[in-house]
Write an enzyme that holds these catalytic residues in place. Structure first.
Site, PDB file in Angstrom:
ATOM      1  N   GLY A   1       0.882  -1.199  -0.374  1.00  0.00           N
ATOM      2  CA  GLY A   1      -0.099  -0.305  -0.470  1.00  0.00           C
ATOM      3  C   GLY A   1       0.685   1.181  -0.041  1.00  0.00           C
TER       4      GLY A   1
ATOM      5  CG  ASN B   1       5.500  -6.727  -0.645  1.00  0.00           C
ATOM      6  OD1 ASN B   1       4.450  -5.717  -1.314  1.00  0.00           O
ATOM      7  ND2 ASN B   1       5.740  -7.133   0.569  1.00  0.00           N
TER       8      ASN B   1
END
Lengths: 290, 290, 290
Positions: A141, A165
């Site tokens: 984020g 990721n």
């Protein structure tokens, strides 16, 4: 020290890796604001500082604060530019708060996801010039926030990493994370990056175009200010129409699929298998803190 | 020796150029299989070896075998990764078999083209991690196979070449070859590449992103195995959803135009002018073999 | 000398900057043609020379001439390739003629914009091989002409610049300028380039892929001729189908929005605020000429 050890315990290849995707936010009920905004009325440039230790996790509360502040600046005619940065020493933002997704009700989960959408919609579609001053690691984020801006300046510390990721945790970046990444680094690099859930060190991130510039840590903010002057030299209306032309299609895609995207997220994240993954991950984080 | 001389006779600038686009397959009715598959049940990784001398031409028979093998592996829950390679010494695959297109009936031609589509659909949409271990030249259809995989490792021999060189023969790569190439190297490089029918040496291919990595010839397969381990460290479900998100639109475009694409190919390839080009090309190949 | 001083007066960082976006064409009623075409019937290659001093501004008259010449060559079966260049010493083309947009009637303005569209439609969709021999600066409309070609060779003079710098003047490159740029340099570079209205020096332009090759000024045309031979070695029909496959979608987008695009341009450019900007800009140009 607790924070640092949490961070270092996740380091791979010596990088500060702030929990591959989500972060474990220590709960506190302090009234100290998670976000601080300084607007310089002489330049029309606001600096939005994320100051929610230990790792600027994006909780529902944080995201709500963030959106309110962004909205205020957006409405303020005197504000033309926004610099996004962190007051923490090694972290820009560790991304979505795992506690918002583990063991919570579908309703709360949906509310949380709507706030994540809102943050991206406001940032990616902002009329202001937006520059990310990435003075620490910025996974998941945190990376989304960064690529939602117009320009990215990162501290040239190879221990800081950035990337979407999600797959490393067994979860999936949704289509609008993907679209934003494709728009930034191109289709093939995004494909590799997302399928492998790759975190890039600052120099690697520069190489693939995930960030635009590296400068020494203590010059990140001042370089952002200098860069902002260059952007503000362009007449606002022409730049805004151009920015909208570049980003409208990507934004409209989420706007017209917003409810389905929430439903999709909630049904995925509340699956038993995903909840089990999250619990194991949480337990790992907790054991490391001890 | 016949094979090698055929290959060398086509070399330009010292490259092994395996008949710019299509290959002249020597007909044989041997029952030796054109494809061999080794599945290591301990790792879940299958190696699919193309072993159809002289140049692994993609005939209808070869493609049918290929698809059957791929389908079997796809259905096999124990198989998570696929490495695609060749047992021939200088050729990965020379691409579509010209004999399937010259002087054949429209029906046969259509059947052949459907098999080419099927090969690409299965490969580009595979749930397995797919790695091309490109240990020789790989023009036209051989290049399509390669860019249908998730990752490409090529022998660092500058005499090996890869590319969609169809226009050099007066024929045209269809839209889904084009889409796959654009997804891999970007729009502008794909445009240049397709309009000029460019074959890239291994180093050039790395530079434009047509392959991901070069290693010495004798390390191509072992590097593919090492790379596979890295990919298999990512949870399958998250990687698969992400891969589908990246490729679904491109795949759907062919799926919803499959019949029209076959009709289009058959009507193009059976044109007198195109058949004349193919005959001249065949005669040139034959004269070189003498 | 008047021309050169006009040019130098706009230079930034020592670059020849031919009025950031539009140019002030000195009106003359001379009957000397603004465009000269040499078609070599032995090679099938035409050279179209823009020779409208001081800066090859794209006026309605110039564009009409340009389109008529392009149409003639397009219809001429003996002409397979087109090289676009300038006879002026430091300018390829300074872009759209500001006098067509300042103080003119909406009707005339619409007619002008239709001609700009026509120029791009004809060039970007040409069946000929089109090579831009960019022997001078090429901002705004000059850049559009260049990226409308198949290949771009630029003089390696760092004082020459190229780019879509419209926002610097407070105006906006329309969607089809943007689409052509995205097709050429990718989404992110186009975004930065358009929002900042960036002009790139020749070496910078090469680096981002805005031009394909730099050569010394006196070799621009001969290199274009050599490059053309390479392109003409590809069978026309295969190259043309491939080119159409690459560009058709972008062209169709304008074709199906042509009237709306004209309406949009006219209503934007005739706004009081935009006319004021143009007047100030014109006065600045005039004062510099004195």
């Amino acid at each position: 020290a607790g924070v640092l050890s949490q961070l270092s315990s996740h380091s791979r290849n010596g990088r500060v890796c702030v929990s591959p995707c989500f972060s474990l936010q220590r709960r506190n009920n302090s009234t100290s604001p998670k976000i601080k905004v300084d607007l310089d009325s002489s330049t029309g440039v606001a600096v939005l500082m994320m100051q929610s230790p230990p790792v600027n996790s994006l909780s529902l509360e944080f995201l709500t604060d963030f959106c309110i502040n962004l909205e205020k600046l957006e409405m303020d005619k005197s504000c033309r530019g926004l610099i996004l940065t962190s007051t923490l020493s090694k972290v820009f933002s560790a991304g979505l708060d795992i506690m918002e997704m583990y063991g919570t009700s579908p309703e709360r989960c949906g509310e949380f996801w709507k706030a994540v959408q809102e943050m991206w919609l406001k940032l990616y579609g902002s009329n202001m010039v937006t520059i990310a001053a990435i003075n620490g690691s910025s996974p998941a984020g945190g990376c989304l926030m960064s690529i939602g801006c117009d320009y990215r300046i990162m501290a040239d510390n190879p221990r800081y990493s950035i990337g979407l990721n999600e797959t490393q945790l067994g979860i999936v970046a949704p289509f609008w994370f993907k679209d934003t990444l494709v728009n930034t680094v191109g289709n093939r690099t995004a494909e590799l990056s997302l399928e492998l859930g790759q975190l890039y060190s600052a120099p690697e991130a520069l190489k693939i175009g995930l960030v635009d510039r590296l400068v020494p840590q203590d010059q990140v903010l001042s370089t952002a200010q200098d860069t902002m002057s260059k952007w503000l030299a362009i007449p606002d209306h022409a730049r805004q129409i151009t920015k909208s032309m570049m980003r409208k299609q990507t934004i409209d895609k989420l706007l017209s699929n917003r409810e389905a995207d929430i439903t999709n997220f909630v049904s995925f994240i509340t699956k038993d298998s995903i909840q089990r993954s999250l619990r194991m991950y949480l337990e790992m984080l907790k054991s490391r803190k001890v």
